[in-house]
Design a protein around this motif. Sequence first.
Motif, PDB file in Angstrom:
ATOM      1  N   ALA A 227       0.882  -1.176   0.000  1.00  0.00           N
ATOM      2  CA  ALA A 227       0.000   0.000   0.000  1.00  0.00           C
ATOM      3  C   ALA A 227       0.918   1.223   0.000  1.00  0.00           C
ATOM      4  CB  ALA A 227      -0.899  -0.004   1.223  1.00  0.00           C
ATOM      5  N   THR A 228       0.961   1.915  -1.133  1.00  0.00           N
ATOM      6  CA  THR A 228       1.891   3.027  -1.299  1.00  0.00           C
ATOM      7  C   THR A 228       1.210   4.351  -0.960  1.00  0.00           C
ATOM      8  OG1 THR A 228       3.048   1.812  -3.042  1.00  0.00           O
ATOM      9  CG2 THR A 228       3.409   4.193  -2.933  1.00  0.00           C
ATOM     10  N   VAL A 229       1.851   5.131  -0.112  1.00  0.00           N
ATOM     11  CA  VAL A 229       1.345   6.470   0.224  1.00  0.00           C
ATOM     12  C   VAL A 229       2.304   7.490  -0.396  1.00  0.00           C
ATOM     13  CG1 VAL A 229       0.788   8.108   2.056  1.00  0.00           C
ATOM     14  CG2 VAL A 229       0.274   5.674   2.348  1.00  0.00           C
ATOM     15  N   ASN A 230       1.797   8.185  -1.414  1.00  0.00           N
ATOM     16  CA  ASN A 230       2.592   9.227  -2.053  1.00  0.00           C
ATOM     17  C   ASN A 230       2.343  10.562  -1.360  1.00  0.00           C
ATOM     18  OD1 ASN A 230       3.732   7.618  -4.188  1.00  0.00           O
ATOM     19  ND2 ASN A 230       1.680   7.569  -5.103  1.00  0.00           N
ATOM     20  N   PRO A 231       3.377  11.417  -1.258  1.00  0.00           N
ATOM     21  CA  PRO A 231       3.179  12.710  -0.593  1.00  0.00           C
ATOM     22  C   PRO A 231       2.258  13.619  -1.414  1.00  0.00           C
ATOM     23  CG  PRO A 231       5.358  12.608  -1.590  1.00  0.00           C
ATOM     24  CD  PRO A 231       4.757  11.239  -1.709  1.00  0.00           C
ATOM     25  N   VAL A 232       1.440  14.400  -0.715  1.00  0.00           N
ATOM     26  CA  VAL A 232       0.579  15.375  -1.384  1.00  0.00           C
ATOM     27  C   VAL A 232       1.445  16.571  -1.789  1.00  0.00           C
ATOM     28  CG1 VAL A 232      -1.407  16.899  -1.128  1.00  0.00           C
ATOM     29  CG2 VAL A 232      -1.411  14.631  -0.057  1.00  0.00           C
ATOM     30  N   PRO A 233       1.429  16.950  -3.073  1.00  0.00           N
ATOM     31  CA  PRO A 233       2.263  18.088  -3.495  1.00  0.00           C
ATOM     32  C   PRO A 233       1.869  19.378  -2.767  1.00  0.00           C
ATOM     33  CG  PRO A 233       1.513  16.827  -5.384  1.00  0.00           C
ATOM     34  CD  PRO A 233       0.750  16.323  -4.200  1.00  0.00           C
ATOM     35  N   GLY A 234       2.872  20.227  -2.554  1.00  0.00           N
ATOM     36  CA  GLY A 234       2.604  21.528  -1.956  1.00  0.00           C
ATOM     37  C   GLY A 234       1.895  22.455  -2.945  1.00  0.00           C
ATOM     38  N   ASN A 235       1.394  23.591  -2.418  1.00  0.00           N
ATOM     39  CA  ASN A 235       0.681  24.548  -3.286  1.00  0.00           C
ATOM     40  C   ASN A 235       1.609  25.120  -4.346  1.00  0.00           C
ATOM     41  OD1 ASN A 235      -1.698  24.228  -1.875  1.00  0.00           O
ATOM     42  ND2 ASN A 235      -1.261  25.922  -0.481  1.00  0.00           N
ATOM     43  N   PRO A 236       1.078  25.332  -5.562  1.00  0.00           N
ATOM     44  CA  PRO A 236       1.914  25.914  -6.617  1.00  0.00           C
ATOM     45  C   PRO A 236       2.073  27.426  -6.405  1.00  0.00           C
ATOM     46  CG  PRO A 236      -0.307  25.653  -7.427  1.00  0.00           C
ATOM     47  CD  PRO A 236      -0.292  25.081  -6.024  1.00  0.00           C
ATOM     48  N   SER A 237       3.024  27.980  -7.071  1.00  0.00           N
ATOM     49  CA  SER A 237       3.119  29.437  -7.162  1.00  0.00           C
ATOM     50  C   SER A 237       2.607  29.847  -8.547  1.00  0.00           C
ATOM     51  CB  SER A 237       4.559  29.895  -6.950  1.00  0.00           C
ATOM     52  OG  SER A 237       5.429  29.313  -7.913  1.00  0.00           O
ATOM     53  N   ALA A 238       1.809  30.886  -8.593  1.00  0.00           N
ATOM     54  CA  ALA A 238       1.242  31.343  -9.865  1.00  0.00           C
ATOM     55  C   ALA A 238       1.083  32.858  -9.821  1.00  0.00           C
ATOM     56  CB  ALA A 238      -0.097  30.665 -10.125  1.00  0.00           C
TER      57      ALA A 238
END
Length: 297
Positions: A227-238
């Motif tokens: 069961a793989t838990v991938n990290p949630v990406p941080g907020n982008p800059s725009a």
Amino acid sequence: LTMTGSPGSNGTTVRWYDAASGGTLLETALSYVTPSISSNTTYYASSYNSTTGCEGSRVSVTATIIALPTAPTFTLENNICGSGVAQATANYGAGGDAVNWYNMLGSLLFTGYLFNTPTLHTTTTYYIRTVNTSTGCESSQVAVTVTVYPVPAAPSAAGAARCGTGSVTLSATPGGGEQIRWYDASDNYITTGNTYSPSVSSTTNYRVRSINTASQCISANYTTVTATVNPVPGNPSASNQSRCGPGSLTMTGSPGSNGTTVRWYDAASGGTLLETALSYVTPSISSNTTYYASSYN
């Protein structure tokens, strides 16, 4: 039964009769084989001189029929998966005081109640009989079959992945007549079923084995399911963009940590995915419009 006798003085052989006097002469020999009898029967023997023809008085000789013990009962403590040793317990029947164990060839292996087989690799049948150790009489035999079952193969399985903490559904495929058992990485049993949905906060390995529902034999080897838990990406800059008068604009952004690109939407949640790219060219707009960007891996 075979009745045997020895002549007295001056006799050379023995005569056998069915009565104390008169009756029928059954045999003239040192032994006499009776017909099949089912109850105690008395015969009479006399010394006889075959040279002179002289015969002595008769003595009684009893052929005794001892009742056979009843057949034993048994409990097979275990069958065998792959290869191994089985244990069986037998109880002698009425009229006996022990149990004899035989192999398929009729050779006596053991006398007693608790029998441990040698290491078996194939299904093997033994035979038991109640025995009266005083008379030597045995009962009819009872078959004790020790079954050696095949060991199931390890199952096939599929892991699953998610972003961040939460539930994942893992699955495994059993063979015919089998079930799936789930274990943690330390081999502690968790549950039985084709799927398992744990809540995980980090990548976690599980183990699965197949168990045959009839024999209860379980696969020697396991399959690892992750069961793989991938990290949630941080907020982008725009950056906000502007123009003079109606028209299109190019919105640009950079993904946050653990992101590889940017997704563009027309709503803060739900809505329509407009583009997956570092930039998004809007349609022609004539008023201020808000777009929403997220980091995506």
